[in-house]
Design an enzyme around this catalytic site. Structure first.
Site, PDB file in Angstrom:
ATOM      1  N   GLU A 174       0.914  -1.142   0.013  1.00  0.00           N
ATOM      2  CA  GLU A 174      -0.144  -0.013   0.047  1.00  0.00           C
ATOM      3  C   GLU A 174       0.975   1.358  -0.131  1.00  0.00           C
ATOM      4  OE1 GLU A 174      -1.478   3.560   1.120  1.00  0.00           O
ATOM      5  OE2 GLU A 174      -1.073   2.333   2.944  1.00  0.00           O
ATOM      6  N   CYS A 197      -1.153   8.867   4.189  1.00  0.00           N
ATOM      7  CA  CYS A 197      -1.184   8.486   2.482  1.00  0.00           C
ATOM      8  C   CYS A 197      -2.452   8.904   1.978  1.00  0.00           C
ATOM      9  CB  CYS A 197      -0.875   6.966   2.120  1.00  0.00           C
ATOM     10  SG  CYS A 197      -1.790   5.671   3.303  1.00  0.00           S
TER      11      CYS A 197
END
Length: 513
Positions: free
Chosen positions: A280, A314
């Site tokens: 990720e 993020c």
């Protein structure tokens, strides 16, 4: 078991006793002598390597974390220990694995405030963010245990053929490398660790060198409840991570930058054979604000997503794409929201934003501010004149379409606002980046909602969410899947389809049964 009803959509802790407990714990973390964290190989703690330190980003002269750097030999021995323990752990029933993980979960819950204080000291997170993160750890372990139970260990009967019985099994790969980031040093580490462990894999964990102490607290607890060799830990920076990737681990789970993640995905172990990499990575996440939007809700949701954890998520909102008809009104409302946020030390209850993690990110923000002043306009924000790397929430407008500041992830409290003519142009601009992690829209038109859901290129999407335009995913409530450069597997953590990524399928046919 002590728990807190706090998540990433919460506006406050709502508990004075919890507030006081956090303050006491943070003071303790800051005043205690810091003992360097050891590497863990099987049952043996090693303190042979050179010590690196972690300074409090709020008080740069104060050491709040340290660890011994793992040598190449220690990395190799940690992988060997994980591989040596893999067979017995694989053969342990999933029910017994769950019992052990839930025992670790309970200990984490009992230590929630103390772990949160270490997270805050190393990262500069506010109390709401750090307690929310540790609470997520508790929920994450339970979510993955529940998934394993509800899927009966991922074993299913298939149609019998003649006198044969047929079953479909998902079996663990073996030993996983888990490489965790600084921004969620316990939640993201546990997300990868618990998924690997509950599915029957052993692990070698490499924490971020920015947060060795907080991630080690979690690893210590897991180690106490699991057999020797199931959880191993190697500390260090990028070079230790590279050494771990180059070993013969059977799979890799990584959270971090897209640049590093895609290098790992392209790598091969010593055998040259492919192996699963569950990665990720970052995002350049947009929020679309249409002409029909509730402007106050949009400004509130964007501010929460853009400036929480000083933008070091993020999934943080990096870009707003706003209809030109309401751009002036929206920017004024957004600036008002940003101006109301207090930048300071997490020990102070009024603090909404702490510092960025280190000088490297601060330097990138300084450079971006200079570029923004040259090529556009800074509507609000900039450096805060105090010790440490503190920045006020920064809002940049009037950049040319396609400007670099709107295309590349900065990882700070830095938000660009781009005005467009209509919803078609908004969707085009929102999708005009190589990332596809999260996105949001604010509109009161059902047709626009439908088009957004159908056409946006992101794995985590939100509609009219004032609690967070692009952020706030929680175990069992949202999945966290990156598209494009933001993810490697097409499936994400927190949701329903993550665990199978740590296993491989096997069809078993047994004659005469």
């Amino acid at each position: 078991m002590t728990t807190a009803s706090v998540n990433y959509a919460s506006a406050s802790l709502g508990d004075d006793a919890l507030e006081q407990a956090f303050e006491t714990a943070l003071r303790t973390v800051r005043t205690n002598d810091t003992v360097p964290e050891p590497n863990l190989v099987g049952a043996t703690e090693s303190r042979d390597g050179a010590v690196f330190t972690r300074l409090d980003p709020c008080h740069p002269g104060l050491t709040v974390g340290a660890a011994h750097t793992a040598s190449p030999d220690e990395v190799a021995r940690a992988v060997a220990a994980a591989k040596g323990a893999a067979g017995a752990w694989r053969r342990t029933s999933y029910a017994d694995r769950i019992v052990a993980l839930r025992a670790a979960r309970d200990e984490i819950a009992e230590s929630l405030v103390q772990i949160s204080a270490v997270v805050s000291a190393e990262t500069g997170k506010t109390r709401l963010e750090s307690i929310g993160e540790t609470t997520e750890v508790v929920d994450m372990i339970e979510h993955y245990c529940d998934l394993m139970e509800s899927n009966d260990g991922y074993c299913a009967s298939l149609k019998p053929t003649g006198g044969d019985t047929n079953h479909d099994w998902m079996v663990p790969y073996g030993a996983f490398a888990v490489i965790s980031p600084f921004n969620f040093p316990v939640a993201l580490a546990v997300g990868m660790l618990s998924a690997a462990l509950v599915t029957g894999n052993t692990v070698v964990l490499k924490p971020s060198d920015k947060t060795p102490r907080s991630t080690s607290r979690i690893a210590e607890i897991l180690h106490r409840h699991l057999p020797s060799g199931v959880v191993n830990v190697v500390h260090g920076g990028a070079e230790v991570g590279r050494q771990l990737v180059e070993t013969d681990v059977d799979g890799i789970a990584f959270t971090g930058s897209a640049q590093v993640g895609w290098q790992i995905i392209a790598s091969r172990g010593p055998s040259g054979l492919p192996r699963p990499v569950l990665a990720e990575m970052g995002g350049q996440n947009p929020a679309i604000v249409t002409a029909s939007a509730d402007i106050a809700a949009a400004a509130r949701g964007v501010a929460r997503s853009a400036f929480g954890l000083s933008g070091q998520k993020c999934s943080a909102c990096r870009r707003v794409v706003v209809d030109r008809q309401v751009a002036e009104e929206f920017i004024a409302a957004l600036v008002a929201e940003a101006a109301a946020l207090r930048v300071g030390d997490p020990i102070e209850r009024e603090t909404d934003l702490g510092p960025v993690i280190d000088h490297a990110i601060a330097t990138r923000i300084d450079d971006a501010l200079a570029t923004a002043e040259r090529d556009g306009a800074v509507a609000h924000g900039g450096r805060v004149p105090r010790e440490g790397n503190f920045f006020a929430p920064t809002i940049v407008t009037d950049l040319p379409t396609g400007h670099d500041l709107t295309r590349h992830e900065l990882f700070g409290p830095f938000l660009t606002v781009t005005s467009v003519e209509n919803f078609d142009a908004a969707l085009e601009e929102a999708n005009a980046v190589d990332y596809g992690l999260s996105a949001g829209v604010f509109t009161n038109q059902q047709e626009e909602i439908d088009r957004f859901l159908d056409e946006i290129q992101a794995g985590v999407i939100y509609v009219n969410r004032a609690a967070g335009a692009t952020t706030g995913a929680w175990p069992g409530a949202q999945s966290f899947c990156g598209w494009k450069l933001s993810g490697s597997s097409g499936k994400g953590g927190l949701g329903l389809w993550y665990l199978p990524g740590f296993m491989k399928e096997q069809s078993r046919t047994i004659a005469g049964q």
